[in-house]
Design an enzyme around this catalytic site. Structure first.
Site, PDB file in Angstrom:
ATOM      1  N   THR A   1       0.802  -1.229   0.000  1.00 28.01           N
ATOM      2  CA  THR A   1       0.000   0.000   0.000  1.00 28.01           C
ATOM      3  C   THR A   1       0.833   1.277   0.000  1.00 28.01           C
ATOM      4  O   THR A   1       0.258   2.365  -0.129  1.00 28.01           O
ATOM      5  CB  THR A   1      -0.961   0.003   1.195  1.00 28.01           C
ATOM      6  OG1 THR A   1      -0.290  -0.474   2.364  1.00 28.01           O
ATOM      7  CG2 THR A   1      -2.151  -0.897   0.918  1.00 28.01           C
ATOM      8  N   GLU A   2       2.139   1.160   0.154  1.00 26.49           N
ATOM      9  CA  GLU A   2       3.039   2.285  -0.063  1.00 26.49           C
ATOM     10  C   GLU A   2       4.403   1.741  -0.420  1.00 26.49           C
ATOM     11  O   GLU A   2       4.903   0.817   0.233  1.00 26.49           O
ATOM     12  CB  GLU A   2       3.175   3.188   1.176  1.00 26.49           C
ATOM     13  CG  GLU A   2       2.020   4.139   1.421  1.00 26.49           C
ATOM     14  CD  GLU A   2       2.280   5.069   2.602  1.00 26.49           C
ATOM     15  OE1 GLU A   2       1.302   5.615   3.129  1.00 26.49           O
ATOM     16  OE2 GLU A   2       3.455   5.247   2.983  1.00 26.49           O
TER      17      GLU A   2
END
Length: 987
Positions: free
Chosen positions: A864-865
């Protein structure tokens, strides 16, 4: 020759004497249709939508944007000669221009951002045939256009190709250019080649664009090259060339390729100076016949010039007894038959209207010949439909419309351009819906600033600003680009109901991998106290002088709160499938509690979510990304157990308000980072319980009706032991992972409790510190049951890898860092980044993913990042970021393909440069550069945007033909050997 037409506006078009009456009263009929309109009726805005399937386009022209004037074997054009002779403004040339010859991906990126479905561009004849003749064919020139066309089609953008936009090969001009009849055959050969080479993909062709300008300015006034004064012969040959190109397509290619060929003619609207005078109405009609009819009448009516034009020229010849001002060439009967009907559509380039003088009420532009008179377009479209298309019934394509602005330093706020565009588009809409004119395309000129002929770079038509002072020629969207994208997508002129605007479309992808980008509220939104927003802890912290380098803060940041369309533009251009963003708690509830609801904040996120869904981008929403309402911090913040219920109330509201459209939720982003220093374990304890409570709220109240997913985004470095052969070093590395990732993941994904490594080490340290109980709080059995399993997928943020060594750490002061009994260091064999302790260690990602798979029962994983910081001055050449993405994504691919890790998505950090917490604006993680010194906060694509788009399009890294291994055998008598050299042997 040419004197007559050189002064035609005053002597011929307006004329003298009584009115001229033609058998066809088209102009008078159109004028009478609109003459009774009041100004208010004329300018009334029509709030309706365009027909389904309407084509929205923008355009460019080869000599204005391509540059590469001598690259790839390209021949010299008349515009190259014009520039090199110092005839343009400030001796400027088109040698580099926008460098589009080397920036196909960049240009198509801009088009995706605009969301247009059509791109009109011209081919440089001299790039295909350097001398103008087919025997001089270039190899590299056609490859450039192949790449452009293919890239457009891959982006679902239809290419529309103009064969000739003013840039004649200089070699042909040396033999007379358009005044030499042999040019007809040369153009025919050139068109034949283009149809054959590109016609399998190009389905719409303009033979010429604005040929009247070529005749008037190039072969009349001399303002444009070649500066030859012979209007009528040049026009005659261009019309015959057009007809021959059309017949070539019709005879050889139409049946197989199924395309259409037309011509783009330029025309003003002509308004009578005094509508009560028949002679002024006749003069206005004559103006149109001399400008538009000169080309349109032969092609669309009867194969010959308008009778008005022939009669007027004959009158002038008879009046000039001492010299012949002009002789209009005559088409033979065979030529008339061959010319008539040679267009599948009528292309119209329109910019302004004309009187015999300038009306003071007309809005001026940077050009002394373009005034903003939008109602003229509607009248002209009615005139064209009646005068030229009442029999053939071919459609009209508006192939060019726009206004120039003067380049005086202001590059982005082209508000006049927006008003011009808005008004002209609406007049086209009126012509379609009210008058029944068959208009099928609207083309805004142009995609970006370019070389504007004699004006050089002093006038700008572009939707995108181009910095010609930078050798990289970066492009930045102007406000008009954002407005036009709204027109294209949202149809600002429609009467959509709120339901239609917000309806959610459900569907599945065949493979479904979620490619995306990320941001967070405090980092990008700005508007720190706008429209009722309350302060957050980051507002309070950063506004205290000395907290952040250069006293930076997020008061404005990227100003995304006021620039939503600009963010959507970038997302569209990247073609991401997902966008991870966070909600600002204090924008929705200024004091953190339900009673302080701020509807303006809710409305902003509704617009954002609806905007994403309109482009088939999945919103991935984080409820909390560090920006706690300051009012709640006053109560103790996350150390206060009451925060669990307060956070649940906020989350409940968000699920109820946005959950009909949001299907991917993360309660917290990197809770490990939410650390006040003195009480990290108490804070984490409350965060974990708050997460679990929110998960159950969604599970109990919303999952059945909304069918969404809920998780938590945890951050983790990969931890490598200093020596893999020493057991305690390997144990230390595992312990580091448990203290960082396992702190939150172990309770949620395993057993509802903290990892054993944490419990033992913190408990042991607490005992040695003389405490009666461990500093690590305990979960009750009921709490463990409630926490376990409260995530539908595993979300992990990852940036770097650390090397760990075992140590026996000190007991005082009491510290999370000392509890771990280890030290961390950088992996020194890997590249550094703009953040000292975040080296780019790609291989660590694959190992981390495998560790998560084994530790937590093979969950579905979303990265997610993932991203890298570069210095804030990096505006285009972020090759470090490209290298980072390429290597990290490839390690994820290995984990997926070779190790069987269930990776479901990858989110690149971040969409654009933003406020980077304690680093302020000293570094940037963005795929787009943001100029924080400019109040408009312009966003400009970096090189990494094009790389990441390609990865998304390819869904990874597919093997290319060049990289495939060839298997086979050498011939039977092939000689295999080895070698030495005497010097090497004896040494």
């Amino acid at each position: 020759m040419g004197v007559l037409l050189n002064v035609s506006v005053h002597q011929v078009l307006l004329g003298t004497g009584s009115g001229f009456t033609r058998e066809n009263h088209t102009y008078q009929n159109v004028w009478q249709k609109f003459q009774s309109q009041t100004t208010a009726e004329r300018d009334l805005f029509l709030n309706e939508s365009f027909p389904s399937g309407f084509q929205w386009a923008t355009s460019s022209e080869s000599f204005k944007v391509e540059g590469g004037w001598a690259e790839g074997g390209k021949g010299e054009t008349i515009w190259d000669r014009f520039g090199h002779d110092g005839l343009a403004n400030a001796h400027e040339t088109a040698d580099l221009a926008c460098d589009s010859y080397n920036k196909v991906d960049y240009d198509v990126y801009l088009l995706r951002g605009l969301h247009v479905n059509t791109y009109q561009f011209s081919i440089s004849w001299a790039r295909i045939f350097p001398s103008g003749h087919q025997g001089s064919q270039s190899e590299k020139g056609p490859l450039y256009y192949d790449k452009l066309i293919n890239t457009l089609i891959e982006s679902d953008i239809q290419p529309v190709v103009t064969l000739y936009h003013w840039d004649l090969p200089q070699t042909l001009q040396d033999y007379g250019g358009w005044t030499n009849a042999s040019v007809v055959e040369a153009f025919k050969d050139y068109a034949d080649f283009c149809f054959s080479r590109f016609g399998d993909r190009v389905k719409t062709w303009n033979t010429f664009s604005s040929p009247w300008v070529v005749s008037h300015a190039g072969y009349g006034t001399g303002e444009h090259p070649p500066g030859v004064k012979d209007y009528v012969v040049a026009t005659h040959n261009m019309i015959k060339s057009h007809a021959e190109a059309w017949h070539i397509y019709n005879d050889k290619y139409r049946k197989v390729q199924g395309g259409k060929v037309g011509i783009a003619l330029n025309s003003d609207w002509a308004e009578p100076m005094d509508p009560s005078k028949p002679e002024d109405i006749a003069a206005a009609d004559r103006y149109l016949q001399f400008m538009l009819g000169w080309f349109a009448h032969p092609i669309f009516v009867n194969g010959d010039y308008p009778s008005t034009l022939k009669t007027k020229i004959e009158q002038k010849r008879n009046a000039c007894s001492l010299s012949e001002p002009a002789r209009l060439p005559v088409f033979t009967a065979e030529e008339r038959q061959r010319i008539h009907g040679t267009a599948d559509f009528l292309g119209l380039n329109h910019y302004t209207a004309r009187l015999s003088h300038v009306d003071p009420s007309w809005s001026s532009t940077a050009s002394d010949w373009i005034y903003s008179i939008p109602w003229g377009l509607r009248r002209l479209l009615n005139y064209i439909s009646t005068e030229y298309l009442n029999v053939s019934k071919v459609p009209i394509h508006i192939t060019g419309n726009g206004m120039p602005t003067e380049y005086i330093g202001e590059t982005l706020n082209d508000t006049d351009g927006i008003e011009y565009m808005k008004s002209y588009i609406n007049e086209a809409l009126k012509a379609i819906l009210i008058d029944g004119v068959d208009v099928q395309r609207f083309t805004v000129q142009s995609l970006m600033d370019g070389f504007e002929g004699p004006q050089g770079y002093s006038q700008r038509f572009g939707l995108h600003h181009v910095n010609f002072e930078d050798a990289n020629t970066p492009r930045t969207p102007k406000q008009s680009a954002y407005f036009y994208s709204q027109v294209v997508i949202w149809e600002k002129f429609s009467n959509q109901s709120p339901f239609q605007r917000k309806v959610y479309h459900y569907g599945t992808f065949s493979h479904g991998f979620a490619w995306g980008v990320s941001s967070s509220a405090y980092q990008i939104e700005g508007g720190w106290n706008a429209d009722g927003k309350g302060p957050s802890v980051w507002d309070t912290f950063t506004q205290k002088p000395g907290s952040i380098p250069a006293n930076a803060n997020g008061d404005v940041a990227c100003d995304s709160y006021h620039r939503l369309e600009e963010d959507l533009y970038m997302l569209r251009a990247l073609r991401v499938k997902s966008y991870k963003f966070s909600l600002s708690w204090s924008r929705i509830f200024p004091d953190g509690r339900l009673t302080s609801l701020n509807q303006n904040g809710v409305d902003y996120y509704n617009r954002l979510i609806d905007g994403l869904l309109a482009y088939n981008i999945t919103p991935m929403v984080t409820l909390y990304h560090w920006d706690l309402p300051q009012a709640l911090q006053v109560l103790g913040g996350w150390e206060n157990v009451e925060m669990i219920n307060i956070f649940n109330d906020y989350s409940d509201f968000c699920f109820a308000t946005f959950g009909d459209r949001v299907k991917f939720w993360m309660t917290f982003n990197q809770p490990h980072t939410i650390n006040p220093g003195i009480a990290p374990y108490r804070v984490a304890h409350n965060l974990i319980k708050a997460h679990a409570k929110v998960y159950h709220t969604y599970d109990d109240k919303y999952r059945t009706s909304q069918s969404g997913l809920v998780s938590i985004a945890l951050n983790a470095d990969w931890i490598e032991p200093i020596d893999v052969n020493v057991a305690r070093e390997v144990e230390a590395a595992d312990r580091a992972l448990q203290f960082q990732l396992g702190w939150f993941a172990h309770p949620i994904f395993k057993n509802g409790d903290y990892p054993d490594a944490m419990k033992w080490h913190v408990g042991n340290k607490s005992d040695l510190q003389g405490l009666s109980e461990t500093r690590l709080p305990l979960f009750s059995d009921e709490e463990k049951t409630s926490i376990k399993g409260t995530a539908d997928m595993f979300c992990v943020n990852h940036y770097t890898t650390k090397i760990v060594r075992y140590v026996t750490a000190q007991l005082t002061p009491q510290s999370y860092e000392y509890d771990r009994d280890l030290t961390e260091a950088d992996e020194t064999d890997s590249p550094t980044t703009a953040i000292p302790n975040q080296r780019a260690v790609a291989w660590g990602l694959r190992r981390l993913l495998n560790w998560i798979k084994e530790e937590y029962g093979d969950p579905e994983i979303y990265i997610t990042e993932n991203g890298v910081a570069t210095e804030s001055k990096t505006t285009w050449d972020d090759y470090e970021r490209v290298f980072y993405f390429k290597t990290y994504i490839d390690e994820a691919l290995k984990a997926h393909d070779l190790d069987g890790v269930k990776i479901k998505g990858y989110i690149a950090t971040s969409l654009m440069d933003s406020f980077e917490w304690l680093n302020g604006y000293q570094v940037g993680f963005g795929l787009h550069h943001v100029d924080f010194t400019n109040p408009n906060r312009p966003r400009t694509a970096k090189y990494s945007t094009h790389f990441y788009y390609q990865v998304i399009k390819d869904n990874g890294f597919p093997i290319t033909d060049e990289e495939k291994m060839i298997y086979g055998h050498f011939r039977k008598d092939f000689i295999w050997s080895t070698a030495t050299a005497s010097y090497q042997v004896y040494m």
